[in-house]
Enzyme design. Structure first.
Site, PDB file in Angstrom:
ATOM      1  N   GLU A  49      -3.593   6.362  10.161  1.00 30.88           N
ATOM      2  CA  GLU A  49      -2.251   6.561  10.710  1.00 30.88           C
ATOM      3  C   GLU A  49      -1.901   8.022  10.506  1.00 30.88           C
ATOM      4  O   GLU A  49      -1.890   8.500   9.377  1.00 30.88           O
ATOM      5  CB  GLU A  49      -1.206   5.760   9.933  1.00 30.88           C
ATOM      6  CG  GLU A  49      -1.426   4.297   9.829  1.00 30.88           C
ATOM      7  CD  GLU A  49      -0.445   3.686   8.812  1.00 30.88           C
ATOM      8  OE1 GLU A  49       0.447   4.393   8.303  1.00 30.88           O
ATOM      9  OE2 GLU A  49      -0.589   2.502   8.535  1.00 30.88           O
ATOM     10  N   ASP A  60      11.076   6.904   3.493  1.00 27.43           N
ATOM     11  CA  ASP A  60      10.023   7.466   2.655  1.00 27.43           C
ATOM     12  C   ASP A  60      10.516   7.942   1.302  1.00 27.43           C
ATOM     13  O   ASP A  60      11.600   8.501   1.177  1.00 27.43           O
ATOM     14  CB  ASP A  60       9.347   8.623   3.395  1.00 27.43           C
ATOM     15  CG  ASP A  60       8.488   8.120   4.542  1.00 27.43           C
ATOM     16  OD1 ASP A  60       7.613   7.286   4.274  1.00 27.43           O
ATOM     17  OD2 ASP A  60       8.731   8.523   5.701  1.00 27.43           O
TER      18      ASP A  60
END
Ligand SMILES: Cc1ncc(COP(=O)(O)O)c(C=O)c1O
Lengths: 264, 414
Positions: A49, A60
């Site tokens: 990815e 995140d």
């Protein structure tokens, strides 16, 4: 170009889980990202990815925030992301882009899907695109022949899991915990239950990500999931290394450890 | 039983007038704006908040408790003040200020916060988190948390902590933990990112007490409804004082809560013009501003489709304003919609114009406004000259300026 279908067929034939590695484009440098991801593939990652760096990475934790910030400071643009995909796809891994929705929306859904497919990318993971808003992206992706991976979470009730898997092709991303990205000491116990619930609603492969950082954890997840997703732990190796070369060597070691894990 | 005017539910709402409420659709959309662009992990929590709010707003017990707090704790109704000496500088138009600066904690933010704190208790959660820019929403949240015995954590950009140091001290005194956010631009947008990260990890016992009409559904609707008392009161007060509707309603727009709060009761009054003033910072052509609706483009930020300051690849641009509360590169989706359908007009006011209005109101009327609210005042000065001496202009004085004295001392060499 290796498709997700081919990856999971092969892993199943070898009676193991697939290994999925994440790195943001442009980190540690534009070329360094391609080199690091290639090393990951050589050491056993089946899927890569490539993160599209975004200014507001709401899902995140500090490690990926730090890497993404550096990447944006390096001047990474969508053209660089596509170039990274192209470079990594050559290594033989199925290569996806992981991105928040706004950069695709702004670039144009059809244009992004087309350009990603031309670069050899096989799909996207879109962590903040809900099924309710997904239609334009599903149509564009279908048109370009690329897969669409969405996330389910431990908090997802069956009805939501059903809606999410209906949007997925390629595989389903099961977030192992309630929280942001980042390696953890232990794999959350909720992950196994989530995989079970998801598998009862789809025949697609289900991969587990968030918080995975070593071969033991990979082995634990591989016992019940079709794939193991690792991101922050790779980035940590690059951040902690004195230079790019030793960082990439450390990334390769980690990928080998994880690759042994999914084969235990 | 019909609740009286000023409650969350007006008689018109009970009569089923959806048009009056302008509620978003089931996906949280105002036209094509709003919705939800968030990690799937948060969807159940957003659904839970939306469902509990639906129940609460139709529960007279809840509505009464909210009203009671507004009256006995926040100090409502707030008064309406006509400011003739200030208005001399606005072409002689009549200017009426809705005095949210006189509420407890000194800004309109308290209205939304009390409503959501009550909702937090209904949800059975014991901890609240919030983002803050100017510190007013943080102070209001810390206040409500102290009042109701909730644990409270406030995320605030490190840059804002510095320019609003007084409010940091207030929050600490009220028992809140203030977390300075050092990533990104270190302002409001980054504080919101950090609060969302906290929420995902602690959602089982934590409510994210969102401070403005932005963010994913149902926040834009909930925050607006808890703030709409401003316009409901003001509409009645203007009628009582002048015998007619105002020609225009002016408000500053950061995320848009004080503006939606005062606009909402007027949206169906077709002859009342609605004006939102965004932070023009150092000027529209300098790139250092927060002109989201006037210079931004459509996109997604913090979970909603709206107008955003962004580059051509969808990266959020840094905003600038002398006022921390307006220093935000996004805006609530209902404003995007009101702009899109042409119901409201949005314009920029520069730092300089705002600071001039700030000083002018202090000197002519003895009222020191928040710098955020000073943007609406500057807009009213401009509008008054345009509309002429017969005009009646209602301005939301969203907060008081005590928190801004550090900035004013520097700006005016006081
Ligand atoms: C006094 C005051 N006015 C206005 C604002 C801007 O927020 P909003 O646009 O949500 O009213 C703030 C934000 O902190 C504020 O403190």
């Amino acid at each position: 170009m290796t498709t997700l279908q081919a990856v999971f067929d092969k892993a199943r034939a070898e009676d193991r889980a697939a290994l999925v590695g994440y790195l943001p484009a442009g980190f540690p440098t534009k070329d360094g990202a391609i080199a690091a991801a290639t090393a990951m593939v050589e050491a056993g990652c089946d899927v890569i990815e490539i993160g599209l760096p975004y200014s507001d990475p709401l899902m995140d934790g500090p490690t990926i925030q730090d890497a993404v910030h550096r990447s944006l400071t390096n001047g990474t643009r969508i053209a660089d992301v596509l170039r990274t995909v192209e470079g990594v796809a050559k290594s033989g891994a199925a290569t996806l882009v992981m991105t928040y929705w706004n950069p695709i929306g702004r670039y144009g859904a059809e244009r992004f899907a087309r350009d990603l497919a031309s670069a050899g990318g096989v799909g996207t993971i879109t962590p903040d695109l809900t099924p309710e808003e997904a239609e334009p992206w599903l149509a564009a992706s279908k048109g370009a022949g690329i897969d669409t991976v969405f996330l389910v979470a431990p908090s997802s009730p069956e009805e939501r899991i059903g809606k999410v898997v209906a949007c997925c092709t390629g595989f389903v991303y099961a977030a192992s915990l309630m929280g942001v990205t980042g390696a953890r000491e232990t794999v959350n116990a909720a992950a196994e239950g989530l995989v079970k619930r998801t598998k009862s609603l789809t025949s697609l492969p289900v991969c587990v990500g968030l918080g995975v950082g070593n071969g033991d954890q990979a082995a634990e997840i591989a016992a019940y999931a079709d794939g193991v997703i690792v991101g922050s732990a790779f980035i940590r190796r690059l951040l902690d290394a004195p230079d790019e070369k030793s960082g990439i060597a450390a990334v390769r070691d980690l990928a080998s450890d994880l690759a042994r894990g999914v084969r235990r | 039983m019909t609740p009286k005017e000023g409650t969350l539910i007006t008689p018109a709402d009970l009569a089923g007038s959806g048009a009056q409420r302008n509620d978003p659709d089931i996906y949280g959309k105002f036209g094509r704006f709003g919705g939800r662009y968030v990690p799937e992990a948060l969807i159940p929590a957003l659904d839970e908040v939306a469902a509990e709010y639906e129940k609460a707003k139709n529960d007279l017990g809840f509505v009464r408790e909210f009203e009671h707090l507004l009256r006995t704790y926040a100090g409502r109704p707030t008064t309406l003040t006509e400011v003739p000496r200030f208005a001399e500088h606005a072409g002689g138009a009549r200017i009426l200020l809705k005095r949210e600066d006189l509420t407890h904690t000194g800004a309109h933010k308290i209205n939304n916060v009390l409503g959501q704190a009550l909702l937090t208790k209904r949800l059975g959660k014991r901890r609240v988190i919030a983002e803050t820019g100017a510190g007013q929403h943080g102070v209001a949240t810390a206040t409500a948390a102290a009042l109701m015995g909730l644990e409270c954590v406030i995320y605030m950009g490190a840059v804002d902590c510095e320019r609003q140091a007084l409010n940091v001290a207030r929050m600490k005194l009220l028992g809140a933990t203030v977390v300075p956010v050092t990533n990104g631009s270190q302002t409001l947008k980054d504080a919101i990112n950090e609060a969302f990260r906290d929420w995902v990890a602690n959602v089982d016992h934590t409510h994210y007490l969102f401070g403005t009409v932005a963010g994913p559904h149902p926040f834009p609707e909930i925050v607006r409804d808890f703030a709409r008392i401003i316009g409901v009161e003001a509409r009645r007060q203007v009628l009582e004082l002048t015998g007619r509707m105002p020609d225009a309603v002016c408000a500053a727009v950061g995320g848009g809560s004080n503006a939606m709060g005062i606009f909402h009761a007027f949206v169906d009054d077709a002859n009342v013009r609605l004006y939102g003033y965004e932070a023009g910072g150092r000027g529209a052509d300098t790139g250092e501003h927060a002109l989201t609706l006037t210079q931004g483009s459509e996109g997604v930020l913090h979970g909603a489709r709206t107008f955003v300051l962004q580059d051509e690849e969808g990266q959020t641009l840094e905003s600038h304003s002398i006022s921390a509360g307006l220093d935000y590169p996004g805006v609530g989706p209902e404003h995007a919609w009101l702009k899109d359908i042409g119901r409201a007009t949005y314009e920029g006011v520069t730092d300089k114009e705002a600071m001039e209005a700030f000083a002018l109101l202090a000197r002519t009327e003895g009222i020191i406004p928040a710098i955020e609210s000073s943007h609406a005042l500057a807009g009213a000065l401009r509008l008054g000259r345009e509309l002429g001496p017969d005009a009646v202009i209602l301005v939301n004085l969203s907060g008081r300026g005590d928190k801004d004295m550090g900035t004013a001392m520097k700006y005016f060499n006081l």
